[in-house]
Design a protein around this motif. Structure first.
Motif, PDB file in Angstrom:
ATOM      1  N   UNK A 168       4.720 -35.657   0.504  1.00  0.00           N
ATOM      2  CA  UNK A 168       4.692 -34.404  -0.250  1.00  0.00           C
ATOM      3  C   UNK A 168       5.412 -33.274   0.488  1.00  0.00           C
ATOM      4  N   UNK A 169       6.525 -33.619   1.125  1.00  0.00           N
ATOM      5  CA  UNK A 169       7.349 -32.599   1.766  1.00  0.00           C
ATOM      6  C   UNK A 169       6.984 -32.282   3.200  1.00  0.00           C
ATOM      7  N   UNK A 170       5.903 -32.875   3.698  1.00  0.00           N
ATOM      8  CA  UNK A 170       5.472 -32.633   5.073  1.00  0.00           C
ATOM      9  C   UNK A 170       5.675 -33.892   5.911  1.00  0.00           C
ATOM     10  N   UNK A 171       5.983 -33.680   7.194  1.00  0.00           N
ATOM     11  CA  UNK A 171       6.099 -34.782   8.136  1.00  0.00           C
ATOM     12  C   UNK A 171       4.953 -34.691   9.131  1.00  0.00           C
TER      13      UNK A 171
ATOM     14  N   UNK B 200      -2.843 -38.894  12.745  1.00  0.00           N
ATOM     15  CA  UNK B 200      -3.903 -38.085  13.339  1.00  0.00           C
ATOM     16  C   UNK B 200      -3.651 -36.591  13.171  1.00  0.00           C
ATOM     17  N   UNK B 201      -2.709 -36.228  12.284  1.00  0.00           N
ATOM     18  CA  UNK B 201      -2.540 -34.824  11.933  1.00  0.00           C
ATOM     19  C   UNK B 201      -1.585 -34.020  12.780  1.00  0.00           C
ATOM     20  N   UNK B 202      -0.765 -34.676  13.597  1.00  0.00           N
ATOM     21  CA  UNK B 202       0.235 -33.964  14.394  1.00  0.00           C
ATOM     22  C   UNK B 202       1.429 -33.634  13.490  1.00  0.00           C
ATOM     23  N   UNK B 203       1.663 -32.332  13.238  1.00  0.00           N
ATOM     24  CA  UNK B 203       2.694 -31.907  12.296  1.00  0.00           C
ATOM     25  C   UNK B 203       3.941 -31.347  12.991  1.00  0.00           C
ATOM     26  N   UNK B 204       4.126 -31.673  14.264  1.00  0.00           N
ATOM     27  CA  UNK B 204       5.285 -31.149  14.974  1.00  0.00           C
ATOM     28  C   UNK B 204       6.604 -31.607  14.359  1.00  0.00           C
ATOM     29  N   UNK B 205       6.605 -32.789  13.754  1.00  0.00           N
ATOM     30  CA  UNK B 205       7.835 -33.291  13.134  1.00  0.00           C
ATOM     31  C   UNK B 205       8.276 -32.392  11.987  1.00  0.00           C
ATOM     32  N   UNK B 206       7.320 -31.810  11.263  1.00  0.00           N
ATOM     33  CA  UNK B 206       7.668 -30.880  10.187  1.00  0.00           C
ATOM     34  C   UNK B 206       8.361 -29.649  10.754  1.00  0.00           C
ATOM     35  N   UNK B 207       7.884 -29.146  11.875  1.00  0.00           N
ATOM     36  CA  UNK B 207       8.514 -27.982  12.506  1.00  0.00           C
ATOM     37  C   UNK B 207       9.941 -28.301  12.925  1.00  0.00           C
TER      38      UNK B 207
ATOM     39  N   UNK C 148      10.797 -22.679   5.364  1.00  0.00           N
ATOM     40  CA  UNK C 148       9.757 -22.228   6.288  1.00  0.00           C
ATOM     41  C   UNK C 148       8.473 -21.860   5.544  1.00  0.00           C
ATOM     42  N   UNK C 149       8.598 -21.142   4.438  1.00  0.00           N
ATOM     43  CA  UNK C 149       7.408 -20.716   3.692  1.00  0.00           C
ATOM     44  C   UNK C 149       6.606 -21.910   3.191  1.00  0.00           C
ATOM     45  N   UNK C 150       7.307 -22.951   2.769  1.00  0.00           N
ATOM     46  CA  UNK C 150       6.624 -24.145   2.275  1.00  0.00           C
ATOM     47  C   UNK C 150       5.770 -24.753   3.379  1.00  0.00           C
ATOM     48  N   UNK C 151       6.308 -24.854   4.591  1.00  0.00           N
ATOM     49  CA  UNK C 151       5.563 -25.458   5.693  1.00  0.00           C
ATOM     50  C   UNK C 151       4.454 -24.552   6.193  1.00  0.00           C
ATOM     51  N   UNK C 152       4.678 -23.235   6.138  1.00  0.00           N
ATOM     52  CA  UNK C 152       3.710 -22.287   6.701  1.00  0.00           C
ATOM     53  C   UNK C 152       2.384 -22.284   5.951  1.00  0.00           C
ATOM     54  N   UNK C 153       2.367 -22.824   4.735  1.00  0.00           N
ATOM     55  CA  UNK C 153       1.132 -22.838   3.958  1.00  0.00           C
ATOM     56  C   UNK C 153       0.055 -23.704   4.608  1.00  0.00           C
ATOM     57  N   UNK C 154       0.463 -24.745   5.328  1.00  0.00           N
ATOM     58  CA  UNK C 154      -0.511 -25.675   5.905  1.00  0.00           C
ATOM     59  C   UNK C 154      -0.368 -25.867   7.412  1.00  0.00           C
ATOM     60  N   UNK C 155       0.737 -25.428   7.968  1.00  0.00           N
ATOM     61  CA  UNK C 155       1.012 -25.705   9.381  1.00  0.00           C
ATOM     62  C   UNK C 155       0.952 -24.418  10.192  1.00  0.00           C
TER      63      UNK C 155
ATOM     64  N   UNK D  61       3.469 -18.152  18.265  1.00  0.00           N
ATOM     65  CA  UNK D  61       4.361 -16.992  18.348  1.00  0.00           C
ATOM     66  C   UNK D  61       5.707 -17.374  18.953  1.00  0.00           C
ATOM     67  N   UNK D  62       5.675 -18.266  19.947  1.00  0.00           N
ATOM     68  CA  UNK D  62       6.910 -18.729  20.566  1.00  0.00           C
ATOM     69  C   UNK D  62       7.784 -19.500  19.585  1.00  0.00           C
ATOM     70  N   UNK D  63       7.155 -20.357  18.765  1.00  0.00           N
ATOM     71  CA  UNK D  63       7.910 -21.122  17.771  1.00  0.00           C
ATOM     72  C   UNK D  63       8.503 -20.209  16.717  1.00  0.00           C
ATOM     73  N   UNK D  64       7.762 -19.178  16.319  1.00  0.00           N
ATOM     74  CA  UNK D  64       8.285 -18.227  15.348  1.00  0.00           C
ATOM     75  C   UNK D  64       9.453 -17.450  15.912  1.00  0.00           C
ATOM     76  N   UNK D  65       9.402 -17.103  17.189  1.00  0.00           N
ATOM     77  CA  UNK D  65      10.537 -16.415  17.818  1.00  0.00           C
ATOM     78  C   UNK D  65      11.772 -17.287  17.820  1.00  0.00           C
TER      79      UNK D  65
END
Length: 250
Positions: A183-186, A190-197, A233-240, A244-248
């Motif tokens: 559904x668009x997320x990687x 076990x719930x590690x969503x770093x691949x989506x980022x 980004x907005x799509x992923x930000x809903x659940x992930x 602050x460092x990643x956003x920068x």
């Protein structure tokens, strides 16, 4: 899917006016060039009409028959993952009569099925296999994955994933740290969503390269970049959750 099985499912659910829909589809034809009389007229008896406002609902009705079969099989064979719909999992006001265990989640044609044992999981996959054989639909085994979810990482690493099959083909079992798309997320089992980022960052870079390669005005470039990168980004930000460092970096 076979249209004949669609009408049968709708009648099973006691949906009215099935005869009307059936007559509409019986008279439906397709021509690749509508105004060219030399082009063959094609009739079809599978699928739903593209572009029709009724098509999404018809498909949802049809797929819900499969989900219902999973639910009933789980209730009979006691196959679930421990959670219940309509029941407070944390508080003390847990009333069994208000909830029931579930073993499936569906979104359009993406289906996840859950079981607490390999035997239960195989039984639910056999339900899928029987349903597909009945209605004529195909399942893409290459896009089907087995995720073993276990909080005990050491046990998960030591014990091999069970061998499960569908239509005679073995389902690919994901490693503990492998990420798959749903559904668009990687994410991992076990719930590690770093691949989506990582995917979001790659798409933002691709959007930046896109505007550099076009002789656009600054205003149009900004609009194009925003539509392509920030939408991802907005799509992923809903659940992930982003640090602050990643956003920068973004």
């Amino acid at each position: 899917m076979s249209q004949a099985t669609l009408w049968q499912v709708m009648r099973m659910f006691k949906i009215p006016d099935v005869d009307l829909l059936e007559q509409i589809y019986e008279g439906a034809t397709v021509r690749l060039a509508p105004n060219d009389e030399e082009i063959a007229t094609i009739t079809f008896n599978t699928g739903v009409a593209q572009g029709s406002i009724t098509s999404p609902q018809l498909f949802n009705i049809f797929v819900n028959a499969l989900l219902h079969m999973h639910t009933v099989t789980g209730q009979i064979e006691d196959i679930s993952h421990g959670l219940q719909i309509g029941k407070d999992q944390k508080g003390g006001n847990q009333r069994d009569e208000n909830g029931y265990p579930f073993n499936n989640i569906g979104f359009i044609d993406n289906i996840s099925i859950f079981a607490d044992t390999p035997e239960g999981k195989q039984m639910l996959q056999n339900v899928v296999q029987e349903f597909m054989a009945w209605c004529g639909m195909q399942i893409n085994v290459k896009k089907t994955y087995l995720l073993v979810i276990d909080d005990d990482k050491k046990r998960r690493e030591q014990e091999p994933a069970p061998l499960l099959t569908i239509n005679g083909e073995t389902i690919q079992a994901m490693n503990l740290d492998d990420a798959c798309r749903y559904l668009g997320y990687w994410g991992t089992g076990n719930g590690d969503m770093r691949a989506t980022k990582e995917v979001v960052s790659q798409k933002i870079i691709a959007a930046l390269v896109l505007i550099k390669c076009h002789p656009l005005t600054p205003e149009i470039s900004t609009e194009l970049f925003t539509s392509k990168s920030m939408g991802v980004f907005r799509f992923s930000a809903a659940l992930i959750e982003w640090t602050e460092s990643e956003l920068n970096d973004v």
